[in-house]
Design an enzyme around this catalytic site. Structure first.
Site, PDB file in Angstrom:
ATOM      1  N   HIS A 129       3.952   5.593  -3.041  1.00 24.39           N
ATOM      2  CA  HIS A 129       3.549   4.192  -3.094  1.00 24.39           C
ATOM      3  C   HIS A 129       2.507   3.878  -2.023  1.00 24.39           C
ATOM      4  O   HIS A 129       2.810   3.947  -0.832  1.00 24.39           O
ATOM      5  CB  HIS A 129       4.803   3.333  -2.893  1.00 24.39           C
ATOM      6  N   ARG A 130       1.273   3.614  -2.432  1.00 27.22           N
ATOM      7  CA  ARG A 130       0.119   3.440  -1.522  1.00 27.22           C
ATOM      8  C   ARG A 130      -0.102   4.736  -0.716  1.00 27.22           C
ATOM      9  O   ARG A 130      -0.497   4.699   0.449  1.00 27.22           O
ATOM     10  CB  ARG A 130       0.313   2.255  -0.566  1.00 27.22           C
ATOM     11  N   GLU A 189       0.354   6.060  -6.253  1.00 30.99           N
ATOM     12  CA  GLU A 189       0.113   4.670  -6.664  1.00 30.99           C
ATOM     13  C   GLU A 189      -0.843   4.067  -5.665  1.00 30.99           C
ATOM     14  O   GLU A 189      -0.717   4.295  -4.446  1.00 30.99           O
ATOM     15  CB  GLU A 189       1.432   3.885  -6.650  1.00 30.99           C
ATOM     16  N   ASP A 233      -3.671   0.446  -4.911  1.00 31.38           N
ATOM     17  CA  ASP A 233      -4.026  -0.931  -5.276  1.00 31.38           C
ATOM     18  C   ASP A 233      -5.536  -1.102  -5.194  1.00 31.38           C
ATOM     19  O   ASP A 233      -6.155  -0.687  -4.217  1.00 31.38           O
ATOM     20  CB  ASP A 233      -3.374  -1.904  -4.288  1.00 31.38           C
ATOM     21  N   HIS A 263      -4.366  -3.260  -0.529  1.00 32.61           N
ATOM     22  CA  HIS A 263      -3.311  -4.024  -1.207  1.00 32.61           C
ATOM     23  C   HIS A 263      -3.572  -5.528  -1.216  1.00 32.61           C
ATOM     24  O   HIS A 263      -3.420  -6.192  -2.239  1.00 32.61           O
ATOM     25  CB  HIS A 263      -1.962  -3.743  -0.533  1.00 32.61           C
ATOM     26  N   GLU A 316      -3.129   0.302  -9.665  1.00 36.68           N
ATOM     27  CA  GLU A 316      -2.665  -1.078  -9.834  1.00 36.68           C
ATOM     28  C   GLU A 316      -3.849  -2.019  -9.628  1.00 36.68           C
ATOM     29  O   GLU A 316      -4.420  -2.078  -8.534  1.00 36.68           O
ATOM     30  CB  GLU A 316      -1.543  -1.406  -8.835  1.00 36.68           C
ATOM     31  N   LYS A 349      -5.273  -5.270  -8.720  1.00 38.80           N
ATOM     32  CA  LYS A 349      -4.759  -6.414  -7.947  1.00 38.80           C
ATOM     33  C   LYS A 349      -5.509  -7.675  -8.363  1.00 38.80           C
ATOM     34  O   LYS A 349      -6.304  -8.218  -7.585  1.00 38.80           O
ATOM     35  CB  LYS A 349      -4.932  -6.140  -6.446  1.00 38.80           C
ATOM     36  N   ASP A 407       7.784   4.957  -0.700  1.00 39.82           N
ATOM     37  CA  ASP A 407       6.999   5.166   0.531  1.00 39.82           C
ATOM     38  C   ASP A 407       7.360   6.502   1.171  1.00 39.82           C
ATOM     39  O   ASP A 407       6.687   6.953   2.089  1.00 39.82           O
ATOM     40  CB  ASP A 407       7.291   4.050   1.548  1.00 39.82           C
TER      41      ASP A 407
HETATM   42  O1  G3P Z   1       2.811  -0.774  -8.386  1.00 40.74           O
HETATM   43  C1  G3P Z   1       4.080  -0.926  -7.840  1.00 40.74           C
HETATM   44  C2  G3P Z   1       4.041  -1.799  -6.614  1.00 40.74           C
HETATM   45  O2  G3P Z   1       3.043  -1.332  -5.768  1.00 40.74           O
HETATM   46  C3  G3P Z   1       3.822  -3.259  -6.933  1.00 40.74           C
HETATM   47  O3  G3P Z   1       3.903  -4.079  -5.817  1.00 40.74           O
HETATM   48  O4  G3P Z   1       3.000  -5.371  -3.936  1.00 40.74           O
HETATM   49  O5  G3P Z   1       3.637  -2.992  -3.593  1.00 40.74           O
HETATM   50  O6  G3P Z   1       1.611  -3.577  -4.907  1.00 40.74           O
HETATM   51  P1  G3P Z   1       2.987  -3.992  -4.508  1.00 40.74           P
HETATM   52 MG    MG Z   2       0.899  -1.651  -5.637  1.00 38.32          MG
END
Ligand code: G3P
Ligand code: MG
Length: 257
Positions: free
Chosen positions: A8-9, A35, A37, A50, A110, A112, A230
């Site tokens: 995640h990121r 993943e 953003d 993000h 993702e 945004k 994470d």
């Molecule tokens: O894509 C899953 C998750 O990243 C969505 O929420 O705010 O962490 O981008 P956020």
């Molecule tokens: Mg995200």
């Protein structure tokens, strides 16, 4: 492996989110995918950050959309996380695609665009992914249902999932109506009924953000398509320790396309 692990990121517990060190660590920690953003610069370049604002993860101020790529590249996107990452730069989507292409990593981009609905974001991002031959390994996602609709309009076979932190009523009808291939759902929405409903209709179900060992194992046991975490290293170790029958419970992927 059945349930995929998306960093995640990047491996964002250990390095500044959405930067090359975080992506590199995710690869080293044997994540299946990344993943990230995407926001748009003033000169229309997709950049990996993000927030709409620069303040939290860089030494800049104001909105991403008010600066050109050249200006944004001057910023420090690492010091906020730790001194040892001082001088880390923001990354463009194109730079990530160049790096990821020769690996076997999957990618979740993702968009945004639920706060600022950037004009043409879908088209710009989609075309870049096509240029790098990464369409087969990429899933797009957005909290903005109109963005999923626009992606589907660009390409009827696009792999695009709707992001949600709220329960979706009439799931099948809703996802089909926007052309989504599945749903990326907040962990607290997950239960056996929801997972079965997704499986029954052939929708992918990826879950965010899953960091606690109990929750990670629960997603594996339920047979979710993927988790966003994470801590990809923790998720990998937990997967290795699973009994064989849990690991290979699900023979076929959810999605029937
Ligand atoms: O894509 C899953 C998750 O990243 C969505 O929420 O705010 O962490 O981008 P956020
Ligand atoms: Mg995200």
């Amino acid at each position: 492996m059945t349930t995929k692990i998306y960093a995640h990121r990047g491996a964002s517990k250990y390095a500044p989110e959405n930067t090359m060190p975080a992506f590199q660590l995710a690869l080293e920690m044997k994540a299946d995918g990344i993943e990230t953003d995407v926001q748009l610069t003033k000169d229309g370049v997709p950049i990996l950050i993000h927030d709409e604002k620069l303040k939290r993860t860089t030494n800049g101020t104001g909105l991403v959309q008010d600066y050109t790529l050249e200006e944004l590249k001057e910023l420090d996107a690492g010091s906020w996380f730790s001194k040892s990452y001082q001088g880390t730069k923001l990354v463009t989507l194109e730079e990530l695609l160049q790096w990821i292409k020769p690996t076997s990593l999957f990618l979740n981009i993702e968009l945004k665009n639920n706060i600022i609905d950037y004009e043409n974001l879908e088209k710009i991002v989609y075309n870049l992914v096509v240029t790098y031959g990464m369409l087969g390994r990429t899933v797009f996602s957005s909290f903005n249902k109109n963005s999923i609709r626009r992606l589907h309009k660009l390409d009827k076979n696009v792999n695009a999932c709707f992001l949600t932190s709220r329960k979706i009523r009439r799931l099948k009808h809703f996802l089909r109506s926007i052309g989504a291939t599945g749903v990326h759902a907040k962990y607290r929405l997950i239960n056996t009924d929801f997972v079965s409903e997704c499986k029954r209709h052939g929708f992918d179900l990826r879950v965010y953000t899953v960091n606690k060992p109990f929750s990670i194992v629960r997603c594996y046991q339920l047979g979710c398509t993927a988790i966003f975490t994470d801590v990809p290293d923790v998720a990998y170790d937990l997967y290795e320790k699973l009994p064989l029958e849990t690991k290979y419970k699900r023979k076929n992927p959810f999605r029937r396309r």
